[in-house]
Design a protein around this motif. Structure first.
Motif, PDB file in Angstrom:
ATOM      1  N   LYS A  26      40.731  38.462  25.023  1.00 25.77           N
ATOM      2  CA  LYS A  26      42.013  38.468  25.730  1.00 25.77           C
ATOM      3  C   LYS A  26      42.572  37.053  25.870  1.00 25.77           C
ATOM      4  O   LYS A  26      43.773  36.838  25.709  1.00 25.77           O
ATOM      5  N   ILE A  27      41.709  36.093  26.170  1.00 25.37           N
ATOM      6  CA  ILE A  27      42.153  34.707  26.318  1.00 25.37           C
ATOM      7  C   ILE A  27      42.687  34.178  24.990  1.00 25.37           C
ATOM      8  O   ILE A  27      43.739  33.553  24.935  1.00 25.37           O
ATOM      9  N   LEU A  28      41.975  34.459  23.899  1.00 21.35           N
ATOM     10  CA  LEU A  28      42.432  34.006  22.582  1.00 21.35           C
ATOM     11  C   LEU A  28      43.760  34.647  22.188  1.00 21.35           C
ATOM     12  O   LEU A  28      44.542  34.054  21.464  1.00 21.35           O
ATOM     13  N   ALA A  29      44.003  35.856  22.679  1.00 22.48           N
ATOM     14  CA  ALA A  29      45.259  36.554  22.386  1.00 22.48           C
ATOM     15  C   ALA A  29      46.360  36.182  23.386  1.00 22.48           C
ATOM     16  O   ALA A  29      47.489  36.670  23.272  1.00 22.48           O
ATOM     17  N   GLY A  30      46.038  35.345  24.370  1.00 20.96           N
ATOM     18  CA  GLY A  30      47.025  34.948  25.375  1.00 20.96           C
ATOM     19  C   GLY A  30      47.333  36.030  26.380  1.00 20.96           C
ATOM     20  O   GLY A  30      48.373  36.006  27.032  1.00 20.96           O
ATOM     21  N   LYS A  31      46.423  36.995  26.558  1.00 19.02           N
ATOM     22  CA  LYS A  31      46.662  38.124  27.453  1.00 19.02           C
ATOM     23  C   LYS A  31      45.917  38.019  28.780  1.00 19.02           C
ATOM     24  O   LYS A  31      45.926  38.940  29.571  1.00 19.02           O
ATOM     25  N   MET A  32      45.255  36.887  28.995  1.00 17.57           N
ATOM     26  CA  MET A  32      44.504  36.716  30.241  1.00 17.57           C
ATOM     27  C   MET A  32      44.385  35.234  30.557  1.00 17.57           C
ATOM     28  O   MET A  32      44.166  34.424  29.661  1.00 17.57           O
ATOM     29  N   LYS A  33      44.552  34.887  31.827  1.00 14.74           N
ATOM     30  CA  LYS A  33      44.319  33.502  32.266  1.00 14.74           C
ATOM     31  C   LYS A  33      42.894  33.417  32.796  1.00 14.74           C
ATOM     32  O   LYS A  33      42.487  34.225  33.631  1.00 14.74           O
ATOM     33  N   PRO A  34      42.142  32.439  32.320  1.00 14.82           N
ATOM     34  CA  PRO A  34      40.778  32.285  32.825  1.00 14.82           C
ATOM     35  C   PRO A  34      40.789  31.730  34.250  1.00 14.82           C
ATOM     36  O   PRO A  34      41.790  31.170  34.698  1.00 14.82           O
ATOM     37  N   LYS A  35      39.667  31.904  34.931  1.00 15.72           N
ATOM     38  CA  LYS A  35      39.524  31.366  36.281  1.00 15.72           C
ATOM     39  C   LYS A  35      38.300  30.476  36.336  1.00 15.72           C
ATOM     40  O   LYS A  35      37.262  30.786  35.766  1.00 15.72           O
ATOM     41  N   GLY A  36      38.442  29.366  37.044  1.00 15.42           N
ATOM     42  CA  GLY A  36      37.328  28.457  37.272  1.00 15.42           C
ATOM     43  C   GLY A  36      37.025  28.406  38.753  1.00 15.42           C
ATOM     44  O   GLY A  36      37.911  28.586  39.582  1.00 15.42           O
ATOM     45  N   HIS A  37      35.744  28.192  39.096  1.00 10.81           N
ATOM     46  CA  HIS A  37      35.372  28.093  40.504  1.00 10.81           C
ATOM     47  C   HIS A  37      34.264  27.059  40.679  1.00 10.81           C
ATOM     48  O   HIS A  37      33.580  26.703  39.735  1.00 10.81           O
ATOM     49  N   PRO A  38      34.103  26.567  41.900  1.00 10.16           N
ATOM     50  CA  PRO A  38      33.133  25.496  42.147  1.00 10.16           C
ATOM     51  C   PRO A  38      31.699  25.989  42.331  1.00 10.16           C
ATOM     52  O   PRO A  38      30.856  25.256  42.826  1.00 10.16           O
ATOM     53  N   GLY A  39      31.409  27.221  41.961  1.00 13.32           N
ATOM     54  CA  GLY A  39      30.064  27.778  42.140  1.00 13.32           C
ATOM     55  C   GLY A  39      30.088  29.070  42.923  1.00 13.32           C
ATOM     56  O   GLY A  39      29.111  29.799  42.966  1.00 13.32           O
ATOM     57  N   ASN A  40      31.218  29.375  43.528  1.00 13.80           N
ATOM     58  CA  ASN A  40      31.379  30.613  44.278  1.00 13.80           C
ATOM     59  C   ASN A  40      32.646  31.296  43.772  1.00 13.80           C
ATOM     60  O   ASN A  40      33.753  30.794  44.001  1.00 13.80           O
ATOM     61  N   PRO A  41      32.510  32.447  43.086  1.00  7.56           N
ATOM     62  CA  PRO A  41      33.681  33.137  42.523  1.00  7.56           C
ATOM     63  C   PRO A  41      34.761  33.468  43.553  1.00  7.56           C
ATOM     64  O   PRO A  41      35.911  33.674  43.214  1.00  7.56           O
ATOM     65  N   GLU A  42      34.398  33.485  44.840  1.00  7.84           N
ATOM     66  CA  GLU A  42      35.362  33.756  45.901  1.00  7.84           C
ATOM     67  C   GLU A  42      36.467  32.702  45.932  1.00  7.84           C
ATOM     68  O   GLU A  42      37.582  32.960  46.371  1.00  7.84           O
ATOM     69  N   PHE A  43      36.162  31.503  45.429  1.00  8.46           N
ATOM     70  CA  PHE A  43      37.120  30.401  45.438  1.00  8.46           C
ATOM     71  C   PHE A  43      37.725  30.141  44.057  1.00  8.46           C
ATOM     72  O   PHE A  43      38.206  29.051  43.780  1.00  8.46           O
ATOM     73  N   ALA A  44      37.707  31.138  43.179  1.00  8.43           N
ATOM     74  CA  ALA A  44      38.212  30.981  41.809  1.00  8.43           C
ATOM     75  C   ALA A  44      39.720  30.722  41.800  1.00  8.43           C
ATOM     76  O   ALA A  44      40.468  31.284  42.590  1.00  8.43           O
ATOM     77  N   MET A  45      40.102  29.840  40.869  1.00  4.41           N
ATOM     78  CA  MET A  45      41.524  29.530  40.670  1.00  4.41           C
ATOM     79  C   MET A  45      41.835  29.642  39.179  1.00  4.41           C
ATOM     80  O   MET A  45      41.002  29.298  38.338  1.00  4.41           O
ATOM     81  N   GLU A  46      43.048  30.100  38.880  1.00  7.95           N
ATOM     82  CA  GLU A  46      43.446  30.229  37.482  1.00  7.95           C
ATOM     83  C   GLU A  46      43.522  28.869  36.801  1.00  7.95           C
ATOM     84  O   GLU A  46      43.903  27.872  37.413  1.00  7.95           O
TER      85      GLU A  46
END
Length: 160
Positions: free
Chosen positions: A112-132
């Motif tokens: 999906k990311i390669l097709a541009g259909k999804m923005k990935p999310k990064g987080h500092p070790g806790n998915p609760e704090f994920a940001m696009e």
């Protein structure tokens, strides 16, 4: 031609550990990938043949004493985009530590990311704090080829 001795097998294993990137130089097989095809070593069997997952999907071994491949420089850099394209068709999961945080992706996410259909999310070790993260930002992160770890369907890399 007989089988190589144990010392030869161990030497080839030390020279081509799992994860080593190689390029095909010669293979005498009708189904061989084209000369110049690159791949990742998965191991060396008891006949000193190098087991390679070629980037084109082939899994033919480089037979000791018959075929030939060469190691690619370990300092080559690859982008996250290259890694996703190389591994996602095989159902691989991805775990990247990026400057934008930890990013975990399934093979479907990668597609999906390669097709541009999804923005990935990064987080500092806790998915609760994920940001696009912007797709292009993630795809342009890079790492040394030698630092890419691929085991049992999981690719891990520290990218910058």
């Amino acid at each position: 031609m007989g089988f190589p001795d144990r010392e030869t097998v161990e030497r080839v294993r030390r020279e081509y550990p799992a994860g080593t990137r190689v390029e095909l130089v010669r293979m005498d097989d009708a189904q061989a990938p084209p000369i110049g095809t690159q791949g990742t070593v998965e191991g060396v069997d008891d006949t000193a043949s190098i087991m390679v997952r070629w980037d084109n999907g082939s899994h033919l071994h480089v037979v000791y004493g018959v075929d030939a491949c060469r190691k690619l420089a370990d300092d080559r850099e690859v982008t996250v985009e290259e890694l996703l394209r190389r591994y996602f068709p095989s159902g691989t999961a991805f775990y990247f530590m990026t400057p934008s945080g930890y990013v975990g992706l399934t093979a479907k996410d990668a597609e999906k990311i390669l097709a541009g259909k999804m923005k990935p999310k990064g987080h500092p070790g806790n998915p609760e704090f994920a940001m696009e993260i912007e797709v292009q930002e993630l795809l342009e992160f890079r790492c040394k080829e030698a630092d890419v770890q691929e085991r049992q369907g999981v690719v891990r890399a520290f990218v910058y």
